[in-house]
Design a protein around this motif. Structure first.
Motif, PDB file in Angstrom:
ATOM      1  N   GLN A 351     -14.099 -13.791  -3.596  1.00  0.00           N
ATOM      2  CA  GLN A 351     -14.510 -13.615  -4.981  1.00  0.00           C
ATOM      3  C   GLN A 351     -14.392 -14.926  -5.773  1.00  0.00           C
ATOM      4  O   GLN A 351     -15.275 -15.269  -6.573  1.00  0.00           O
ATOM      5  CB  GLN A 351     -13.655 -12.527  -5.630  1.00  0.00           C
ATOM      6  N   LYS A 352     -13.339 -15.672  -5.535  1.00  0.00           N
ATOM      7  CA  LYS A 352     -13.145 -16.918  -6.264  1.00  0.00           C
ATOM      8  C   LYS A 352     -14.246 -17.920  -5.966  1.00  0.00           C
ATOM      9  O   LYS A 352     -14.817 -18.549  -6.875  1.00  0.00           O
ATOM     10  CB  LYS A 352     -11.780 -17.517  -5.911  1.00  0.00           C
ATOM     11  N   LEU A 353     -14.580 -18.065  -4.697  1.00  0.00           N
ATOM     12  CA  LEU A 353     -15.632 -19.015  -4.322  1.00  0.00           C
ATOM     13  C   LEU A 353     -16.997 -18.547  -4.823  1.00  0.00           C
ATOM     14  O   LEU A 353     -17.862 -19.364  -5.146  1.00  0.00           O
ATOM     15  CB  LEU A 353     -15.651 -19.209  -2.809  1.00  0.00           C
ATOM     16  N   CYS A 354     -17.189 -17.232  -4.875  1.00  0.00           N
ATOM     17  CA  CYS A 354     -18.454 -16.691  -5.388  1.00  0.00           C
ATOM     18  C   CYS A 354     -18.643 -17.099  -6.846  1.00  0.00           C
ATOM     19  O   CYS A 354     -19.708 -17.591  -7.241  1.00  0.00           O
ATOM     20  CB  CYS A 354     -18.457 -15.171  -5.246  1.00  0.00           C
ATOM     21  N   TYR A 355     -17.603 -16.909  -7.659  1.00  0.00           N
ATOM     22  CA  TYR A 355     -17.705 -17.287  -9.073  1.00  0.00           C
ATOM     23  C   TYR A 355     -17.833 -18.803  -9.247  1.00  0.00           C
ATOM     24  O   TYR A 355     -18.551 -19.274 -10.120  1.00  0.00           O
ATOM     25  CB  TYR A 355     -16.488 -16.771  -9.831  1.00  0.00           C
ATOM     26  N   LYS A 356     -17.132 -19.544  -8.406  1.00  0.00           N
ATOM     27  CA  LYS A 356     -17.198 -20.998  -8.493  1.00  0.00           C
ATOM     28  C   LYS A 356     -18.621 -21.499  -8.256  1.00  0.00           C
ATOM     29  O   LYS A 356     -19.050 -22.493  -8.854  1.00  0.00           O
ATOM     30  CB  LYS A 356     -16.237 -21.616  -7.478  1.00  0.00           C
TER      31      LYS A 356
END
Length: 589
Positions: A351-356
């Motif tokens: 999820q973090k990399l998706c938002y990044k």
């Protein structure tokens, strides 16, 4: 002139000059070897009374792996050639005297990749003409150029290969065998960082198979000098895409008027290509179908099977998948199976990399922008659909209340607009849940309206609008594209024209008499699917749990239909991508 990538040197061209020794040794006619004499079908009978199931062949492949996607009959060898996509092969089916198919051989398509110097991906399409078998094969890198592998049907040896554009999704021969053409879809990669251009590959065999002229016909002119020619209703929706990148050829048909008609599915359009000038004559937008008179079941959460309703200012974009063509009294007509198709691209990440990356997390465990799950999940780089309940419309829009209601349009997947819809704007859904007939200029002549829904509901009852990989899924596809017309084939039998339409999700074949393009007539509906059987030998909640198809479930997911004659009879073969079955039916006259 671009010559084929590589001809197989070990294949002596003199050995091919069997059928027409007075002609150049590698003409198309020279490959028509071992053609069996056939008994001409009985003339005079003009009315189809139905279909009789003859038999089926089950591919040796896991469940739902496109193991029987496209099927094509070769009269020279009296065999069926079937795309087994993920296995990268063409399965060859022999038929007994009654027409029961059995796999007896296969073509390993790695031979074409090795000859072309290309690492191949999936096989997408197959077409046969007088002893030649053409196969559309994508690159292992789907955004790179693919190939056509050309094989002999008698000994299954490779003749040569031809280069295509990115992701050749369909291949076909012209009716005289002079041309081979592919529709190159040119889909982007999962994060939409690479978006190849859509195109049509035209292979001119006039000078011989190994001296063919290959032309890549693209759409770059519509980004430049011909931009004003692109109709306003041609849908261009890819992020930061040029017109040439956004146009995605899905299917094509060689018409009797000498033109090639190309379905641009996601663009809701057709391109008309002139093979003589090797150019795109024009692009036609297909427009909208109104649901103000015709009815559809738009919700999978209303607990009502077949809740057919009309809605003002709701329209469907035709977005055809398969197309075919025929002629009546010198006029050319195009028939289309109006499946509809949205654009959704994504990949697995955290999820973090998706938002990044600036993308959208597509999982239920959303925790906001400051807290993230550590699990891998689905990250969407681009999606052009939205549920009706999330569509932004003016309060005074006629559908404002229906779009909030789960029993009406709140669940329906519609096209996501760039801005709030005014009270006058139309809500656009994917597909038309029908088949249509168009004239040679792309003008609508006929649409089947809500025929498919009413006929399927009458025949399928509680299983109406099922999905194709679960036999306990009635109403499941109502919020999407319904029964999803996918395959279409036109047959001329004793002076009359018939359309056979395969329903990808519901299953089954609709049969229409389309001899008069403006006054079609529904004839029959046949579905060889048993909803009382599990789709696999082990299931959980109706879903396949072990990857092993249960033959008692019947045919699941018709993807292609091919009409042919043999031994005095008329037949169709149907390729079913989910069940991996190729089924043969006799046409009863």
């Amino acid at each position: 002139m671009i010559t084929p990538l590589k001809a197989i040197g070990a294949l002596a061209l003199s050995s091919l000059a069997i059928a027409c020794s007075s002609q150049p040794e590698d003409t198309v006619a020279s490959f028509a070897t071992q053609c069996k004499p056939t008994t001409a079908p009985v003339a005079g009978e003009t009315s189809i009374q139905g279909l009789t199931f003859i038999g089926t062949s089950v591919a040796d492949a896991p469940f739902d792996t496109s193991a029987a996607e496209i099927v094509s009959y070769d009269a020279c060898t009296d065999k069926l050639y079937v795309i087994n996509a993920e296995a990268k092969r063409v399965d060859v089916l022999s038929m007994d005297d009654n027409g029961v198919p059995t796999q007896t051989a296969f073509i390993d398509l790695n031979s074409a990749g090795e000859a072309a110097g290309v690492e191949i991906g999936a096989a997408n399409s197959v077409a046969v003409f007088n002893g030649l078998v053409a196969v559309a094969i994508e690159n292992s890198n789907k955004q790179a150029n693919g190939i056509v592998g050309l094989y002999r049907s008698d000994d299954l040896s490779l003749v040569t290969t031809f280069p295509t554009g990115a992701l050749p999704d369909m291949v076909g021969f012209s009716k005289d065998g002079r041309y081979i053409a592919t529709a190159n879809e040119g889909e982007p990669n999962s994060d939409y960082s690479v978006d190849p251009e859509g195109s049509v590959t035209l292979i001119d065999l006039n000078l011989g198979v190994t001296q063919a002229e290959v032309t890549q016909i693209g759409f770059n002119e519509f980004d430049g000098s011909r931009k004003a020619e692109l109709p306003m209703n041609v849908r261009i929706s890819g992020p930061n895409a040029t017109i040439a990148q956004d146009l995605e050829p899905e299917y094509l048909t060689f018409a009797d008027n000498g033109k090639i008609y190309v379905a641009l599915q996601e663009n809701n359009a057709m391109a008309i290509v002139n093979p003589v000038s090797k150019s795109v004559e024009k692009i036609v937008g297909l427009g909208e179908k109104s649901w103000s008179d015709a009815k559809l079941d738009a919700s999978n959460k209303d607990k009502i099977i077949g809740n057919l309703k009309s809605y003002p200012q709701l329209v469907g974009l035709f977005m055809p998948d398969t197309i075919d063509s025929y002629s009546v009294n010198g006029s050319t007509y195009i028939v289309s199976a109006n499946e509809g198709d949205g654009r959704e691209y994504g990949f697995k990440t955290t999820q973090k990399l998706c938002y990044k990356a600036g993308f959208m997390w597509d999982e239920d465990d959303y925790l906001g922008t400051d807290e993230y799950t550590s699990e891998q999940g689905s990250c969407l780089s681009h999606i052009d659909e939205v549920r009706g309940k999330k569509l932004k419309v003016a309060a005074e829009h006629p559908l404002a209340e229906a779009l909030k209601d789960n029993k009406q349009l709140a669940r329906l997947k519609v096209i996501k607009p760039a801005q709030t819809l005014s009270a006058q704007d139309k809500v656009q859904a994917f597909g038309a849940r029908s088949f249509s007939i168009w004239d040679e200029n792309g003008k609508l002549v006929f649409d089947s309206g809500d025929d498919f829904a009413t006929i399927a509901l009458l025949n399928e009852g509680k299983n109406f609008n099922s999905t194709n990989d679960n036999n306990h899924s009635g109403d499941d596809r109502s919020d999407d594209k319904g029964i999803e017309p996918e395959a279409i084939e036109v047959a001329q039998i004793n002076g009359r024209h018939y359309a056979f339409i395969g329903l990808e999700r519901q299953g089954g074949i609709m049969i229409y008499d389309i001899t008069d393009p403006k006054q079609e007539q529904f004839l029959h509906y046949v579905n060889r699917r048993d909803y009382n059987q599990p789709v696999c030998t082990e299931v959980e909640d109706g879903e396949c749990a072990n990857g092993t198809y249960n033959p008692k479930a019947g045919d699941l997911g018709p993807e292609s239909i091919n009409y042919f004659t043999r031994s005095g009879g008329h037949f169709i073969a149907v390729g079913n991508e989910v069940s991996g079955t190729t089924s043969v039916f006799r046409i009863n006259l």
